[in-house]
Design a protein around this motif. Sequence first.
Motif, PDB file in Angstrom:
ATOM      1  N   UNK A   7       0.823  -1.206   0.000  1.00  9.33           N
ATOM      2  CA  UNK A   7       0.000   0.000   0.000  1.00  9.33           C
ATOM      3  C   UNK A   7       0.863   1.264   0.000  1.00  9.33           C
ATOM      4  N   UNK A   8       2.012   1.237   0.661  1.00  4.43           N
ATOM      5  CA  UNK A   8       2.902   2.402   0.713  1.00  4.43           C
ATOM      6  C   UNK A   8       3.479   2.729  -0.656  1.00  4.43           C
ATOM      7  N   UNK A   9       3.523   1.736  -1.539  1.00  2.00           N
ATOM      8  CA  UNK A   9       4.017   1.932  -2.910  1.00  2.00           C
ATOM      9  C   UNK A   9       2.857   2.054  -3.894  1.00  2.00           C
ATOM     10  N   UNK A  10       1.676   2.444  -3.391  1.00  2.00           N
ATOM     11  CA  UNK A  10       0.470   2.599  -4.209  1.00  2.00           C
ATOM     12  C   UNK A  10       0.106   1.328  -4.960  1.00  2.00           C
ATOM     13  N   UNK A  11       0.384   0.184  -4.357  1.00  2.00           N
ATOM     14  CA  UNK A  11       0.015  -1.091  -4.951  1.00  2.00           C
ATOM     15  C   UNK A  11       0.816  -1.471  -6.170  1.00  2.00           C
ATOM     16  N   UNK A  27      10.987  -1.498  -2.145  1.00  3.50           N
ATOM     17  CA  UNK A  27      11.306  -0.184  -1.565  1.00  3.50           C
ATOM     18  C   UNK A  27      11.698  -0.285  -0.098  1.00  3.50           C
ATOM     19  N   UNK A  28      11.633  -1.494   0.473  1.00  4.04           N
ATOM     20  CA  UNK A  28      12.050  -1.690   1.851  1.00  4.04           C
ATOM     21  C   UNK A  28      10.939  -1.623   2.882  1.00  4.04           C
TER      22      UNK A  28
END
Length: 100
Positions: A7-11, A27-28
């Motif tokens: 979710x933090x990477x917009x899926x 992205x970690x």
Amino acid sequence: MTVITCASCDGQTTYRVRPDRWFECPAGHELAPRDVVVDGMDEWAVDASGVLGTVVHPSFSLEQIAEAHDVLTATGDRTAFDAAAEACRAFLDAYRVGVA
């Protein structure tokens, strides 16, 4: 398998399992196994390449097949389907005692 995305990477990225059994996107961003939330008859799983996703629990699928078998056999001769359904029932029996 339905892939679980970050979710933090917009899926846009997927989680992969790490050696410590946590999950991480490229992205970690980390995800603990206890934080993987699934609904209904779904279970989380990791495929052979290490990607995190969800699957329908095997026992639920097999129970649906058994129910379909009962309906079809009540309405007509389905010899091949009978054999497949019996195999599915055998799998379900084994699964319920931890052999799957």
